[in-house]
Design an enzyme around this catalytic site. Structure first.
Site, PDB file in Angstrom:
ATOM      1  N   ASN A  10     -13.759  -9.405  23.853  1.00 56.93           N
ATOM      2  CA  ASN A  10     -12.686 -10.376  24.101  1.00 56.93           C
ATOM      3  C   ASN A  10     -12.765 -10.825  25.559  1.00 56.93           C
ATOM      4  O   ASN A  10     -12.386 -10.080  26.459  1.00 56.93           O
ATOM      5  CB  ASN A  10     -11.338  -9.700  23.798  1.00 56.93           C
ATOM      6  CG  ASN A  10     -10.164 -10.593  24.132  1.00 56.93           C
ATOM      7  OD1 ASN A  10     -10.320 -11.786  24.387  1.00 56.93           O
ATOM      8  ND2 ASN A  10      -8.970 -10.013  24.132  1.00 56.93           N
ATOM      9  N   LYS A  12     -11.128 -13.099  26.962  1.00 55.73           N
ATOM     10  CA  LYS A  12      -9.808 -13.564  27.427  1.00 55.73           C
ATOM     11  C   LYS A  12      -9.925 -14.904  28.144  1.00 55.73           C
ATOM     12  O   LYS A  12     -10.783 -15.713  27.798  1.00 55.73           O
ATOM     13  CB  LYS A  12      -9.151 -12.497  28.307  1.00 55.73           C
ATOM     14  CG  LYS A  12      -9.153 -11.110  27.668  1.00 55.73           C
ATOM     15  CD  LYS A  12      -8.208 -10.167  28.326  1.00 55.73           C
ATOM     16  CE  LYS A  12      -8.422  -8.772  27.795  1.00 55.73           C
ATOM     17  NZ  LYS A  12      -7.361  -7.864  28.109  1.00 55.73           N
ATOM     18  N   HIS A  96      -3.022 -10.349  19.449  1.00 58.69           N
ATOM     19  CA  HIS A  96      -3.342  -9.567  20.652  1.00 58.69           C
ATOM     20  C   HIS A  96      -2.045  -9.284  21.409  1.00 58.69           C
ATOM     21  O   HIS A  96      -1.148 -10.129  21.463  1.00 58.69           O
ATOM     22  CB  HIS A  96      -4.336 -10.331  21.533  1.00 58.69           C
ATOM     23  CG  HIS A  96      -4.903  -9.485  22.624  1.00 58.69           C
ATOM     24  ND1 HIS A  96      -4.201  -9.193  23.771  1.00 58.69           N
ATOM     25  CD2 HIS A  96      -6.077  -8.815  22.721  1.00 58.69           C
ATOM     26  CE1 HIS A  96      -4.944  -8.393  24.536  1.00 58.69           C
ATOM     27  NE2 HIS A  96      -6.077  -8.155  23.914  1.00 58.69           N
ATOM     28  N   GLU A  98      -1.335  -9.281  24.428  1.00 55.33           N
ATOM     29  CA  GLU A  98      -0.985 -10.224  25.505  1.00 55.33           C
ATOM     30  C   GLU A  98      -0.207 -11.407  24.939  1.00 55.33           C
ATOM     31  O   GLU A  98       0.660 -11.973  25.614  1.00 55.33           O
ATOM     32  CB  GLU A  98      -2.257 -10.658  26.257  1.00 55.33           C
ATOM     33  CG  GLU A  98      -2.750  -9.536  27.166  1.00 55.33           C
ATOM     34  CD  GLU A  98      -4.235  -9.529  27.447  1.00 55.33           C
ATOM     35  OE1 GLU A  98      -4.925 -10.518  27.141  1.00 55.33           O
ATOM     36  OE2 GLU A  98      -4.723  -8.508  27.971  1.00 55.33           O
ATOM     37  N   GLU A 166      -4.877  -1.242  19.492  1.00 59.51           N
ATOM     38  CA  GLU A 166      -4.971  -1.401  20.940  1.00 59.51           C
ATOM     39  C   GLU A 166      -3.662  -0.985  21.605  1.00 59.51           C
ATOM     40  O   GLU A 166      -2.729  -1.800  21.715  1.00 59.51           O
ATOM     41  CB  GLU A 166      -5.265  -2.864  21.282  1.00 59.51           C
ATOM     42  CG  GLU A 166      -6.550  -3.389  20.693  1.00 59.51           C
ATOM     43  CD  GLU A 166      -7.088  -4.539  21.532  1.00 59.51           C
ATOM     44  OE1 GLU A 166      -8.170  -4.380  22.107  1.00 59.51           O
ATOM     45  OE2 GLU A 166      -6.415  -5.574  21.622  1.00 59.51           O
ATOM     46  N   GLY A 172      -6.644  -3.047  29.821  1.00 62.43           N
ATOM     47  CA  GLY A 172      -6.847  -3.555  31.173  1.00 62.43           C
ATOM     48  C   GLY A 172      -6.343  -2.631  32.261  1.00 62.43           C
ATOM     49  O   GLY A 172      -6.227  -3.030  33.420  1.00 62.43           O
ATOM     50  N   SER A 212      -9.503  -0.327  27.510  1.00 60.37           N
ATOM     51  CA  SER A 212     -10.296   0.294  28.580  1.00 60.37           C
ATOM     52  C   SER A 212     -11.546   1.015  28.078  1.00 60.37           C
ATOM     53  O   SER A 212     -11.951   2.031  28.657  1.00 60.37           O
ATOM     54  CB  SER A 212      -9.422   1.214  29.439  1.00 60.37           C
ATOM     55  OG  SER A 212      -8.413   0.456  30.084  1.00 60.37           O
TER      56      SER A 212
HETATM   57  C1  PEP Z   1      -8.383  -6.238  25.054  1.00 59.08           C
HETATM   58  O1  PEP Z   1      -7.823  -7.063  25.755  1.00 59.08           O
HETATM   59  O2  PEP Z   1      -8.516  -6.435  23.839  1.00 59.08           O
HETATM   60  C2  PEP Z   1      -8.902  -5.037  25.696  1.00 59.08           C
HETATM   61  C3  PEP Z   1      -9.190  -4.016  24.947  1.00 59.08           C
HETATM   62  O3  PEP Z   1      -9.015  -5.082  27.058  1.00 59.08           O
HETATM   63  P1  PEP Z   1      -9.686  -3.951  28.031  1.00 59.08           P
HETATM   64  O4  PEP Z   1     -10.954  -3.482  27.355  1.00 59.08           O
HETATM   65  O5  PEP Z   1      -9.971  -4.687  29.306  1.00 59.08           O
HETATM   66  O6  PEP Z   1      -8.697  -2.865  28.169  1.00 59.08           O
END
Ligand code: PEP
Length: 254
Positions: A10, A12, A96, A98, A166, A172, A212
């Protein structure tokens, strides 16, 4: 039927044309396990979808990061599922965190989006996950199953759905879930699918972990029996994404 390992990247809201071309070159030159072992899907911002699709190796696939909840029309700023299909984009990420948290996308709205995208022929990476506060109050499974229920209520064919667990506190932040924490929620989610949707869907639906994930922690996470792959944010913009794809080989002897 074994669940094929799935690795999504992703990207983003990141990248310039030059940066995107560089990432695609790195991916195209990488030696990774075959398509029989791992399904790789990268998700650039909308504006780069045609470029990435045209340059990307044919064994990797492309995903949008969102789409509109119904047929297109007078919805300024939105991108419809039909448009993605028209461009030959096979996948879309929906729900997601976000978008759930910043753009206040409710569980029902995400469920509607998933159902509509599937009805148009898209495959969906549907994201669920709890905040830190929710985890600390012991409501992780209540939250995650409520999010999944709004999808399950609207979807009858799960063949084109991948669930991404997630945890919001891991996205992040550099604070990855431990393999045991990920396994626990994935197993509970599978149990929920078994009880509320059916045995076949529970056994075949891929539940991937996001939050992460990086080149250093991916193997241990991948070794968990109910972790069927990853959705990767930050590390998907870097060369270590290749190591994450390679972690699929942990499952090879299944
Ligand atoms: C994501 O935004 O789907 C995600 C898993 O981000 P990160 O790997 O940066 O934590």
């Amino acid at each position: 039927m074994a669940r094929k390992f799935f690795v999504g990247g992703n990207w983003k809201c990141n990248g310039t044309t030059e940066e995107v071309k560089k990432i695609v070159t790195t991916l195209n030159e990488a030696e990774v396990p075959s398509e029989e072992i791992v399904e790789v899907v990268v998700s650039p911002p909308f504006v780069f979808l045609p470029l990435v699709k045209s340059l990307l190796r044919s064994d990797f696939h492309v995903s949008a990061q969102n789409c509109w909840v119904r047929k297109g029309g007078a919805f300024t700023g939105e991108i419809s599922a039909e448009m993605l299909v028209n461009l030959g984009i096979p996948w879309v990420i929906l729900g997601h965190s976000e978008r759930r948290l910043i753009l206040i996308e409710a569980n029902e709205f995400v469920g509607d989006k998933v159902a509509y995208a599937l009805s148009q022929g898209l495959k969906v990476i549907a994201c669920v996950g709890e905040t830190l506060e929710q985890r600390e109050s012991g409501s992780t499974m209540a939250i995650v199953s409520a999010q999944t229920k709004e999808i399950a209520d609207r979807v009858s064919n799960w063949a084109n759905v991948v669930i991404a667990y997630e945890p919001v506190w891991a996205i992040g932040t550099g604070k990855v879930a431990t393999p045991a924490q990920a396994q626990e929620v994935h197993a509970e989610l599978r149990k929920w699918l078994h009880g509320n949707v059916g045995a076949e869907v529970a056994a075949t639906t891929r539940i991937i972990y996001g939050g992460s994930v990086n080149g250093g922690n991916c193997k241990e996470l991948a070794a968990q029996p109910d972790v069927d792959g990853f959705l990767v944010g930050g590390a998907s913009l870097k060369a270590e994404f290749i190591d994450i794809i390679k972690s699929a080989t942990v499952k090879k002897s299944d």
